[in-house]
Write a protein that holds these residues in place. Sequence first.
Motif, short mmCIF file in Angstrom:
data_model
loop_
_atom_site.label_atom_id
_atom_site.label_comp_id
_atom_site.label_asym_id
_atom_site.label_seq_id
_atom_site.Cartn_x
_atom_site.Cartn_y
_atom_site.Cartn_z
N VAL A 67 0.58 -1.19 -0.06
CA VAL A 67 0.02 -0.34 -0.05
C VAL A 67 0.96 1.06 0.22
O VAL A 67 2.07 1.32 0.72
N ALA A 151 -4.58 4.26 9.55
CA ALA A 151 -4.32 2.85 8.28
C ALA A 151 -3.71 1.37 9.15
O ALA A 151 -3.94 0.53 8.44
N VAL A 157 -3.70 -1.61 7.69
CA VAL A 157 -2.59 -1.72 6.92
C VAL A 157 -0.81 -2.44 7.92
O VAL A 157 -1.56 -1.42 8.78
N ALA A 160 4.13 -0.25 4.23
CA ALA A 160 3.09 0.89 3.79
C ALA A 160 4.42 1.55 2.96
O ALA A 160 5.57 1.39 3.61
N VAL A 181 3.09 0.43 11.99
CA VAL A 181 2.69 -0.37 10.36
C VAL A 181 4.21 0.30 9.99
O VAL A 181 5.40 0.86 10.64
N VAL A 232 -8.98 -1.94 1.98
CA VAL A 232 -7.27 -1.57 1.59
C VAL A 232 -7.43 -3.43 0.96
O VAL A 232 -6.75 -3.85 0.29
#
Length: 239
Positions: A67, A151, A157, A160, A181, A232
């Motif tokens: 992503v 996110a 996520v 990323a 993340v 996502v």
Amino acid sequence: MRPRLPKLTRRPRPATRRRTRWLRRVVVAVVVVAVLLTGGTLASVHWIRGGADGHIFTERDVPEAPVALVLGTKVHPDGTPSPFLTGRLEIARRLLATGKVRAILLSGDNMNPDYDEPAAMRRWLVDNGVSATRVVLDPAGFDTYDSCARAKRVYGVERATVVTQSFHLPRAVTVCRRLGVDANGVGDETARRYDRTWRISSTREYGACVKATLDLISGRDPAHLGRRETGVQDALRDA
């Protein structure tokens, strides 16, 4: 001839002495606070920038990630992205086109019905050849911390590539990484031609680093958390 008497120096009145002491204390207090604030700001900036060491890349060298997380910024009243936002979107478009990412999460401010950063960002991407099925909107990315937290916690996520201007990138990458993340970043430099705005925004990063440090230490929830979204994952399956 009468002898001249020496002049007598008046001693300050008690009220004057008290006022002088009070002013001295105020000056000392102001100086101490200024030193502490300066030291704290520099420490925050150093900590934030250090957290992004080894995780900032060029478009060509950035590792692949599922992503691209594009952080929102100003949209004009007619709904067109500002040059700063356009620079971010152009990088995300190219990352998708070259296979560096497979989906794009657009995180921005839609608190007011008359102002919608994510919708404007998607419109620009679709108008420039990106499939709408590869784009996901986060309308509650009110600041960098909220975007990174959501996110992870709302959109699931795990890894990323963060996209923003280069002066903002160390803070964005560090905040995302501290919130779980596995983030690398690519920064836009095209908006540097707007010299005055670039310099003002770069200077504001000092204060923003202090706020980011306090947010991370407190571990606050985003302004709006909401339920878990599968957008996502759906976009990645479509890819």
